[in-house]
Each structure stands twice: as C-alpha cells, then as structure tokens.
Design an enzyme around this catalytic site. Structure first.
Site, PDB file in Angstrom:
ATOM      1  CG  ASP A  47      -1.863  -1.198   1.215  1.00  0.00           C
ATOM      2  OD1 ASP A  47      -2.336  -1.585   0.130  1.00  0.00           O
ATOM      3  OD2 ASP A  47      -2.108  -1.760   2.296  1.00  0.00           O
ATOM      4  CG  HIS A  74      -3.201  -5.402   2.909  1.00  0.00           C
ATOM      5  ND1 HIS A  74      -2.575  -4.440   2.149  1.00  0.00           N
ATOM      6  CD2 HIS A  74      -3.086  -6.562   2.209  1.00  0.00           C
ATOM      7  CE1 HIS A  74      -2.096  -4.992   1.048  1.00  0.00           C
ATOM      8  NE2 HIS A  74      -2.414  -6.274   1.054  1.00  0.00           N
TER       9      HIS A  74
END
Length: 222
Positions: A47, A74
């Site tokens: 990310d 996530h």
C-alpha cells in the site's frame, strides 16, 4: 499451526489475504501455544509502495524523496494513506489527495482489471515484501549500531496505538520481532474522518478472524 509447532521462534510475515482477519487469528493461535505474538505481522507494505508511486507519477519527484505512511489495515476502506505527513504529497491540492486516497484503496482491483482477470499484483507484491523483510532482518541482527530507520517499516501488528487490538502503523523491529509500534502522528481533517471509517470496518474484520479460529478449533486441544 505448523509454524507454532515447528518454528516457534521465527518471525512470521503473513502475506495471505484477508490479512486483516488472518493476523488476529494467528496471534490468538500463538497465544494458545504460549508463544510470543510480537513475531506475527501482516505485510501491508504494498500500500505504501503504491501511494509513493502515485505521488511520483504526478509530481516527478524521485521516489527516494517520497515516503507516504499508510496505516489502518490491508483491505478497502481500512487502507489509509497519510498524504499530509509527506511534504511532496502534501503540496498537492486536497481534491487530488482525496482521489488518490481512493485509488490506493482500489489499486489491487485496478491491477486485476488491467490483467483482465488473469492475475493480480505479483512483482510489486514481491518488491514490497522484500522491503519489509529487509527491515525485519536488520532488526533480528540485534545490531544497535544500525540506523533505526533501516529496521523500521509499516506492518499490521498487535497494537495499542488505537482502541483496536490490531492496526497497521510504523513498526521498529528488534531481535525478538516487533520492538516498538510508533504513534500515528498528526492527521489532516480528511484523514481523521477516514480513520473513523477505517476503524469501523477493521473492527469487524478482526472479529471475523477471531471467530473463525474459535470455530476451527472448537473443542480441540492445541
């Protein structure tokens, strides 16, 4: 369970989805074995890699000068990039950052669509995982002469930085796994609102993981 039985001293970096639920379940399993849960973490570094790349693509600034923290979890809305904490990103208009926030959340889907459903992120995930593993290995060395930055990365771990028991934030690694979980720092107004949203979703996903473990081992002696 095999990790708990046969390599209980290893640091286990879980890259399997759903990370938000698997990590809590794994930590609970380790608790039942009387093991150290600071050795369990979820890999969320992709990310951050994506957030940094998106800022680079817009500004042309070298990636080495961009470091956007990504906190939360996530999956979907639990992914929260803190663009306000990176000087390069924070120089962009707010509407651009709001759009990039959504793009970071949806980046995995973007890759799947680009591959016409024939795959997902692979090389980028390997790169992100390698970055995290480098920080973990530097920490495991126990060499205090190494810069703290070299053994620090973002990961999804057991945490007290929020009211939730698990959260992604900046983590420093040591000889026994997670050594320090750092505070979140100052957030923008948009990020504060997004944090509320992220925690609401993440709470349910943590609970789902713990319930799944209970159901799997109900009545079984670990």
């Amino acid at each position: 369970e095999a990790c708990a039985r046969f390599c209980p001293n290893a640091v286990v970096a879980l890259i399997v989805n759903p990370v938000n639920s698997i990590v809590p379940a794994m930590c609970e399993l380790y608790k039942r074995h009387g093991l150290n849960t600071s050795k369990i973490l979820g890999v969320t570094s992709l990310d951050g890699v994506r957030a940094n790349r998106f800022i680079h693509d817009i500004t042309g600034t070298p990636l080495s000068k961009i470091d956007v923290p990504v906190i939360g979890g996530h999956a979907g809305a639990t992914i929260l990039p803190l663009f306000s904490q990176d000087p390069v990103a924070n120089s962009l208009p707010q509407e651009t950052l709001v759009a990039l926030d959504r793009r970071v959340q949806d980046a995995g889907t973007e890759v799947v669509k680009a591959k016409a459903g024939r795959g997902s992120a692979t090389l980028s995930m390997a790169y992100a995982g390698a970055k995290l593993c480098k920080a973990i290995l530097n920490g495991l060395q126990g060499d205090e002469t190494l810069p703290v930055k070299s053994r620090t990365a973002f990961a999804y771990v057991q945490s007290t930085v929020t009211e939730l028991p698990f959260f992604t934030s900046k983590v420093t690694f040591g000889p026994f796994g997670v050594e320090e979980v750092h505070p979140l720092g100052k957030l923008s107004e948009h990020e504060e609102a997004r944090l509320v949203e992220a925690k609401k979703q993440l709470k349910g996903e943590i609970e789902d993981g713990l319930k799944a473990l209970d159901a799997l081992y109900s009545g079984a002696k670990l």
